[in-house]
Each structure stands twice: as structure tokens, then as C-alpha cells.
Write a protein that holds these residues in place. Structure first.
Motif, PDB file in Angstrom:
ATOM      1  N   THR A 101      14.122 -50.065 -43.712  1.00 32.10           N
ATOM      2  CA  THR A 101      13.898 -51.041 -42.647  1.00 32.10           C
ATOM      3  C   THR A 101      12.427 -51.010 -42.248  1.00 32.10           C
ATOM      4  O   THR A 101      11.853 -49.940 -42.060  1.00 32.10           O
ATOM      5  N   ILE A 102      11.813 -52.180 -42.106  1.00 33.11           N
ATOM      6  CA  ILE A 102      10.403 -52.256 -41.722  1.00 33.11           C
ATOM      7  C   ILE A 102      10.257 -51.837 -40.267  1.00 33.11           C
ATOM      8  O   ILE A 102      10.926 -52.364 -39.384  1.00 33.11           O
ATOM      9  N   THR A 103       9.376 -50.866 -40.016  1.00 30.44           N
ATOM     10  CA  THR A 103       9.161 -50.381 -38.645  1.00 30.44           C
ATOM     11  C   THR A 103       7.725 -50.554 -38.178  1.00 30.44           C
ATOM     12  O   THR A 103       7.423 -50.217 -37.031  1.00 30.44           O
ATOM     13  N   GLY A 104       6.827 -51.046 -39.015  1.00 31.78           N
ATOM     14  CA  GLY A 104       5.461 -51.228 -38.549  1.00 31.78           C
ATOM     15  C   GLY A 104       4.490 -51.500 -39.680  1.00 31.78           C
ATOM     16  O   GLY A 104       4.865 -51.628 -40.851  1.00 31.78           O
ATOM     17  N   ASN A 105       3.202 -51.554 -39.322  1.00 34.47           N
ATOM     18  CA  ASN A 105       2.110 -51.787 -40.256  1.00 34.47           C
ATOM     19  C   ASN A 105       1.104 -50.652 -40.101  1.00 34.47           C
ATOM     20  O   ASN A 105       0.663 -50.379 -38.988  1.00 34.47           O
ATOM     21  N   GLY A 106       0.730 -49.989 -41.185  1.00 34.99           N
ATOM     22  CA  GLY A 106      -0.196 -48.877 -41.011  1.00 34.99           C
ATOM     23  C   GLY A 106      -0.684 -48.269 -42.302  1.00 34.99           C
ATOM     24  O   GLY A 106      -0.770 -48.936 -43.345  1.00 34.99           O
ATOM     25  N   TYR A 107      -0.979 -46.957 -42.212  1.00 36.25           N
ATOM     26  CA  TYR A 107      -1.633 -46.245 -43.301  1.00 36.25           C
ATOM     27  C   TYR A 107      -0.990 -44.879 -43.494  1.00 36.25           C
ATOM     28  O   TYR A 107      -0.413 -44.304 -42.558  1.00 36.25           O
ATOM     29  N   ASP A 108      -1.110 -44.351 -44.716  1.00 34.57           N
ATOM     30  CA  ASP A 108      -0.673 -42.994 -44.993  1.00 34.57           C
ATOM     31  C   ASP A 108      -1.670 -42.354 -45.957  1.00 34.57           C
ATOM     32  O   ASP A 108      -2.745 -42.905 -46.218  1.00 34.57           O
ATOM     33  N   ASN A 109      -1.323 -41.158 -46.436  1.00 36.80           N
ATOM     34  CA  ASN A 109      -2.208 -40.399 -47.325  1.00 36.80           C
ATOM     35  C   ASN A 109      -3.582 -40.215 -46.668  1.00 36.80           C
ATOM     36  O   ASN A 109      -3.655 -39.858 -45.504  1.00 36.80           O
ATOM     37  N   VAL A 110      -4.684 -40.473 -47.399  1.00 38.52           N
ATOM     38  CA  VAL A 110      -6.032 -40.353 -46.835  1.00 38.52           C
ATOM     39  C   VAL A 110      -6.577 -41.754 -46.597  1.00 38.52           C
ATOM     40  O   VAL A 110      -6.606 -42.584 -47.510  1.00 38.52           O
ATOM     41  N   THR A 111      -6.983 -42.019 -45.371  1.00 34.96           N
ATOM     42  CA  THR A 111      -7.476 -43.344 -44.989  1.00 34.96           C
ATOM     43  C   THR A 111      -8.833 -43.211 -44.314  1.00 34.96           C
ATOM     44  O   THR A 111      -9.041 -42.315 -43.490  1.00 34.96           O
ATOM     45  N   TYR A 112      -9.761 -44.084 -44.663  1.00 33.68           N
ATOM     46  CA  TYR A 112     -11.073 -44.158 -44.018  1.00 33.68           C
ATOM     47  C   TYR A 112     -11.136 -45.432 -43.180  1.00 33.68           C
ATOM     48  O   TYR A 112     -10.840 -46.529 -43.683  1.00 33.68           O
TER      49      TYR A 112
END
Length: 700
Positions: A101-112
Motif C-alpha cells: 500500500t502506498i504510504t508516501g513519497n520519499g527516499y531510502d538507502n543513501v540520499t544527497y
């Protein structure tokens, strides 16, 4: 502080409940550092720095429009004269929970997250410059934890051009190169139709731009509902269309569509991969006819895809002649032309032309009806039927019945064939014309695998192109009749009707079964889990109804047997429709009031039971708890009959009063629920994962 957003797994609940009581629960699962693209600062030149977020496995942080949660932020403490730009947000990804289920918009792992810092004009070389910032973020996995860190970076000031930072310079450069941007050669347009926005993108032929196949739009301002399906009508690599659902809670002007169109591929054929296309276009108003290919984009639309569609339409019309309900008409009708015309080749040809005119008139009538429906726009909703669960279910039923008929479960269209036999014996050119009309009608039960794609294309293209497609289908269906009317001796070379035709018809049922599967997938995103299960049961019952009808109402069956099949099939069909028909979610009769210590005290003074829900919009478990508990009729009846006061402490944004109240009970997480009973000054805390029985037992 930990915001619990656990998924519904009992072992996970037990482990996480223990973790919530442990000091380790407060540890950071995202490490933040401040990095730079270059090893020094050159006077008169901006410097790019980046907040580097390293996420533990399964943890994520959020984009500028998080969906749920809140985005990462930076508060700068810079040397005098320095200024900081906004965060340059990389293309986000869809955040999903364990149930997909979609719960948001974002980033994982390593992000700059890059930021441009601009020095003062009088910055002199020599010495060091230090940048300080306070970073805040929300990190989530099975729990959501606010994160914060003070980050710092010191760089030398040097008059020479700076060198790339050996540790982070390449990673920051790759991030900058992949930042969402507009691409020359790609044009985007947005049209508002009802509760949807139609986003069209087209790449100019001959440019290095391309339209990737898989797309998802992230709206920067929450105009588009982040967790609802986005209907894609792709024609890569040059055109694509997305139907975007408008958020019911958006209260802005909605006059521009701003955001990022993401793909796992790249928007260009040259240069480094570009996953995100920046979109910032005005939103115009229109109707369903503007779904695909608006007029002012016509100059960029290639002719090749339309020519391919027309070729498929022609082949589809030809194949209709091979169907068992159409093929036998070929030779019989041509012999009828010859007999009527007394072997006069001119008259035979005229009969063939009149027959073809009947076919064309039938398909043009269908195209005209389609154009009228499309002209209705919002009123009729044509072009957006798949947003209606009732329409999707009805279409799935029709496709399933057609598929079962083609699989041989029952015979469909026998009465129409009988009528056709009568019309074939009718003399004159009028008889030939109306036989052409009827041939189209008789072909309809067999035409679904080919007519459905043509209908889809007609919905996607302009009205003129829609008429052209139906004209080509009619041409394909008519060509054999025209050729045989001109060369009647060719009847002898036609293949004999036989078992191969039945095999071909049954094989053509499987595209329809695939269509039913697709429609069921669409329904899964429009109903609850229990509602979708009832839909599957309903389709099963409808299939049984068709089987019963075919089993007992076969040609030559005794009247009593045929009546049993007809009545029994009708009863099962009605039961399947009633069982599977999508129901609109029933509105809850629970009215929530804002929580405050004063509201609790007032309700206690009045001697009323109180239910307190400490929650947050970004907490998926909080929302699931309410859906599970308050979808129960027994729970709603109990709350109504006992006049229970329902108070909601909304912790979506930081609230010191709620934070203090949670700390008072030794909690730092949501969901947290309390029940106050009259005469008992001590409330009952409830577990984090709730069921109707849990709440009812606590009340009793």
C-alpha cells in the motif's frame, strides 16, 4: 520520540511493543552529515553542499510533498554575508508498506539533498569558512521516529579553482545531473476534467527526448492524491497520458500542475540517466474528448502510431469474418447476390456495395454514439468510466460472459443468426443493405477481442480519428464480401467451415479473460479488501449462472429443461450481481471532537464515557485502526447507545500538549488510545493494534 506506524502482523507487534520499551528504540536509523561537492571555496563562486542521509535498511525519509509524514528541513547558521538556497530535491520514489500500500513519497538507502550556498562579494581567499545547520526529518519503517541532527562543514577559502571533493564530490555531481528538469523536445499539457487531471506528454520526433513506458506523477503541492491509482495510457517512446486523481482535501487554486513525472528509465536517449521530468504547466478545463492528444500538440504527434492502430483495426475486421457466427454467411450471401442479379456482374457488384454500405453504416452509428457520449464530458463521465467501481464491475461482468460464450460454455447470438436467415432471403438492394447491418450485429458477440481495443483507441484519440478507426474496421469486415461480389467464382477457394473455426473462437476467449483480470485489478484499488473478495465471489456466481444456462438451455433441449436453465441462471446472475456489486463506503456516525485536558474534564464532569485517540495523518497504523474498529456496526452502535464522547488528539504536526500527555502515560508513540469510564478516575490504555472486540471488551 517514536511514532508507531506498525503494519498488521502479530509477531511484528510483539517484537515492536518490546522495542518501544527499550532505550534502543530511540536510536537514529538515519545518519546525517553535511558534505560538499568541492574541497574548497573560491571567492565569487557559489559552492554546492549537500545533506547526506544514510538510511538503515527498510527505513526512509520524505520528499517535499511527503504524502504522509513531513519533509526533511534545514535551518542554517552561516557566516556573515552568506546565503543559502532551497533544497534541490532529487526525484522521489513511492514508499510502500508490507501490504504494498502506498504510504508516501520519499527516499531510502543513501540520499544527497543539494543546497547552493552563495558567498558575500567581499569574501577574501585564505582562512576557513564553517557552515552549520540543524537538520530535521521523519524516518519511518514499521515505526516513525522524528530525527534531528546538528551538522557542520568547514572548507578552506582558496583563490584557485576548487578540486572535486574526493569523498562525496562524484556522488553529489551525479545527484545534480539527475535532478528533475525540463527536457527540450518534450511538451506537457494538463486538462482538468471533473475530479481528474489529464496529463499529456509528447516527445518531438527527431529529438533525443523519449517517453519511458512506466510513469508516476509526484505533485509538489498535494493537488494529486498521492495514494490513488494513476491510470496510464502509454504510447512510448513518443507519447503518454496519465489520468491523475485530484485530492479531495486540496484547498488551493489548482490552476497549475507542478511536480515530477518519474520513470525507472530515462527521459533522454543521450547523456546521464534522467529519471524525473519537471512539470510546471497551466491546468486548462475540458471534457473527456481532450484526454489524449490535444489539438495544439498535434504537430508533435507522429503519424506512425495511428497508422499502426489503423492496420490493427483492418486486420481485426478481417478476422471477424472467420468467426463461426459470421463465416458461414460469406459464401451463402454471395450466392444470394448472384441469384438475385441473374448472374449480371454489374448487379452482383451493386449488391456487394449495398451490403458493405450496411456494414459501414452500422459502424458509423456506433462511432456517432461514442462521439455523443464523449461530448457529454463530465455529465456522462465517458472516458473516465474506470474511475467508477460500478462501471468497472459491470464491464468485467460483460467481458466474462462474452469470454465464457466464446469458450463454449453457452451459445450466444443464435436468435440473431435466425433473424439473419430471414433477412438474407429478402430481395432487392435494400435486403443486401440490411443484411450488412445485421452481419455487424451478428458479429458483435464474436468481436469483443477486437472491438474492445478499437473502442479503447477511439476513446483516446480525437473524434475524427475515432471515426477513421471504425471505418477501417468496417472495411476489414466488408472486404471479403466486396471481393466475392466482384469475383463470385472465388467462393470455391474459401476454406470449408469446420472444427478449426471453433478452436479459433475458443482461443480468442483468453484475451477477454485477461481483460477481466485487469478490471479485477482496477477494482482492487477502488474497494476494501472485503469488498474485493465479495466482487470475486460475485463474478464466480455469475460464471456459474452462465454455465447453468448453457448446460440446460442448449439447442434442442426440452422446454422444461430449458426453463430450468433460464430461471436458475437468472437467479444466480442476480445473486452474483448483488453479491459483487461495489458498495460505496458507509459514512461513519462517529463524530470526533478535538482533544484537550479541558474537554476530558468536562466530559468526566458530565458523567459520560470517553474514548481518546492520539493519532497522526502520517501514521498508517492509526488510520488502519480507525477503519477496522469503526467499520464495525456493533462498535458504532455501542458508541451511539452509550453516548460515548470521542476525542481526537491529532499529532500530525508537533503539539506540546499532546507530547506532554503522551509522556504522562510513559508513551512517546502513536497510536495511543484511552478509555475513561464514569466513576473510574483512571483510564484504560489500549494496545497499539486494535480490533472491534478489543475496544468493546475495554468498554465493558
Amino acid at each position: 520520540m517514536i511514532f508507531s506506524c506498525r503494519r498488521f502482523s502479530l509477531p511484528a507487534f510483539l517484537l515492536l511493543a518490546l522495542a518501544a520499551l527499550s532505550p534502543l528504540a530511540a536510536q537514529d536509523h538515519v545518519q546525517a552529515t553535511l558534505t560538499a561537492a568541492t574541497a574548497s571555496v573560491q571567492p565569487g563562486h557559489p559552492v554546492t553542499v549537500a545533506l547526506r542521509l544514510q538510511h538503515d535498511p527498510h527505513w526512509h525519509t520524505y520528499w517535499i510533498n511527503p504524502g504522509t509524514g513531513y519533509p526533511t528541513s534545514l535551518a542554517w547558521e552561516l557566516p556573515p554575508g552568506w546565503t543559502a538556497g532551497e533544497i534541490q530535491w532529487p526525484t522521489p520514489k513511492i514508499i510502500r508498506d508490507g501490504y504494498d500500500t502506498i504510504t508516501g513519497n520519499g527516499y531510502d538507502n543513501v540520499t544527497y539533498l543539494p543546497v547552493t550556498l552563495t558567498p558575500p562579494a567581499d569574501l577574501a581567499p585564505g582562512g576557513l569558512v564553517t557552515f552549520n545547520a540543524s537538520a530535521d526529518w521523519l524516518m519511518c519503517a514499521d515505526v516513525c521516529v522524528p530525527g534531528a541532527a546538528s551538522v557542520s562543514l568547514t572548507l578552506p577559502v582558496d583563490a584557485t579553482p576548487p578540486q572535486v571533493d574526493p569523498t562525496h564530490g562524484d556522488a553529489i555531481a551525479q545527484t545534480l545531473a539527475a535532478l528533475p528538469r525540463e527536457v527540450p523536445g518534450i511538451r506537457a499539457q494538463a486538462t482538468r476534467v471533473g475530479n481528474s487531471i489529464i496529463l499529456n506528454v509528447a516527445a518531438a520526433a527527431g529529438s533525443d527526448a523519449r517517453i519511458p513506458a512506466d510513469l508516476w506523477f509526484f505533485a509538489s503541492d498535494a493537488l494529486v492524491q498521492y495514494d490513488e491509482p494513476q491510470t496510464r495510457q502509454d504510447s512510448p517512446p513518443l507519447t503518454a497520458t496519465l489520468v491523475l486523481p485530484v485530492s479531495a482535501s486540496f484547498d488551493g487554486e489548482a490552476n497549475r500542475l507542478v511536480g515530477i513525472l518519474r520513470s525507472s528509465g530515462s527521459w533522454t536517449t543521450t547523456g546521464p540517466p534522467l529519471p524525473g521530468l519537471a512539470i510546471d504547466v497551466p491546468i486548462t478545463t475540458g471534457n473527456a474528448a481532450t484526454i489524449l492528444h490535444p489539438a495544439d500538440a498535434a504537430t508533435t504527434r507522429p503519424v506512425a502510431p495511428l497508422m499502426g492502430t489503423l492496420a490493427l483495426a483492418f486486420v481485426g475486421g478481417l478476422i471477424l469474418n472467420l468467426m463461426p457466427c459470421v463465416f458461414p454467411v460469406l459464401g451463402i450471401k454471395i450466392l444470394g447476390f448472384v441469384n438475385q442479379a441473374g448472374s449480371d456482374r454489374r448487379k452482383v457488384a451493386l449488391h456487394g456495395l449495398m451490403f458493405a454500405a450496411g456494414v459501414f453504416a452500422s459502424f458509423w452509428a456506433l462511432a456517432a454514439v461514442l462521439a455523443i457520449l464523449r461530448a457529454g464530458g463530465d455529465e456522462l463521465g465517458w472516458g473516465f468510466q474506470l474511475q467508477s467501481p460500478a462501471f468497472v464491475f459491470g464491464l468485467a461482468v460483460v467481458m466474462l460472459v462474452f469470454a465464457l460464450s466464446m469458450s463454449g460454455v453457452f451459445e450466444f447470438g443464435l436468435s440473431a443468426t435466425g433473424v439473419g436467415a430471414g433477412l438474407q432471403s429478402r430481395g432487392g438492394y435494400g435486403g443486401s443493405f440490411f443484411t450488412g447491418v445485421l452481419a455487424t450485429v451478428v458479429a458483435t458477440p464474436c468481436s469483443a477481442p477486437f472491438l474492445a481495443p478499437a473502442l479503447g483507441a477511439a476513446l483516446a484519440l480525437s473524434i475524427t480519428e475515432s471515426f477513421l478507426i471504425f471505418t477501417v474496421i468496417a472495411l476489414g469486415l466488408s472486404v471479403p464480401y466486396l471481393l466475392l461480389s466482384l469475383f463470385p467464382a472465388a467462393v470455391k477457394i474459401l476454406p470449408r467451415p469446420g472444427a478449426w473455426m471453433e478452436t479459433f473462437k475458443q482461443a480468442m476467449a483468453f484475451p477477454l479473460y485477461a481483460t477481466v483480470g485487469y478490471l479485477a485489478w482496477v477494482l482492487a484499488g477502488q474497494t476494501t479488501e472485503s469488498g474485493f473478495l465479495m466482487t470475486l465471489f460475485g463474478l464466480t456466481l455469475i460464471a456459474m449462472a452462465v454455465w447453468l444456462y448453457g448446460r440446460y438451455n442448449a439447442p434442442g433441449a426440452r422446454p422444461a429443461r430449458a426453463r430450468f436453465g433460464l430461471i436458475g441462471g437468472f437467479i444466480l446472475l442476480a445473486g452474483g450481481l448483488a453479491l459483487g456489486w461495489p458498495q460505496a463506503p458507509a459514512p461513519t456516525d462517529i463524530v470526533w471532537q478535538k482533544w484537550s485536558p479541558e474537554a476530558v474534564a468536562a466530559a468526566q464532569k458530565a458523567g459520560k464515557p470517553i474514548y481518546v485517540d492520539f493519532t497522526a495523518r502520517w501514521c498508517a497504523t492509526c488510520q488502519a485502526n480507525k477503519k477496522i474498529v469503526f467499520s464495525s456496526d456493533e462498535v458504532k452502535k455501542t458508541f451511539r447507545d452509550r453516548d460515548i464522547v470521542t476525542l481526537k488528539g491529532d499529532w500530525t504536526n508537533q503539539d506540546p500538549a499532546i507530547t506532554a500527555e503522551l509522556a504522562k502515560w510513559g508513551r512517546s508513540a502513536v497510536p495511543f488510545n484511552l478509555i475513561y469510564l464514569p466513576g473510574d478516575p483512571t483510564p484504560k490504555p489500549l494496545p497499539e493494534l486494535l480490533t472491534p472486540s478489543t475496544v468493546l471488551e475495554a468498554l465493558n
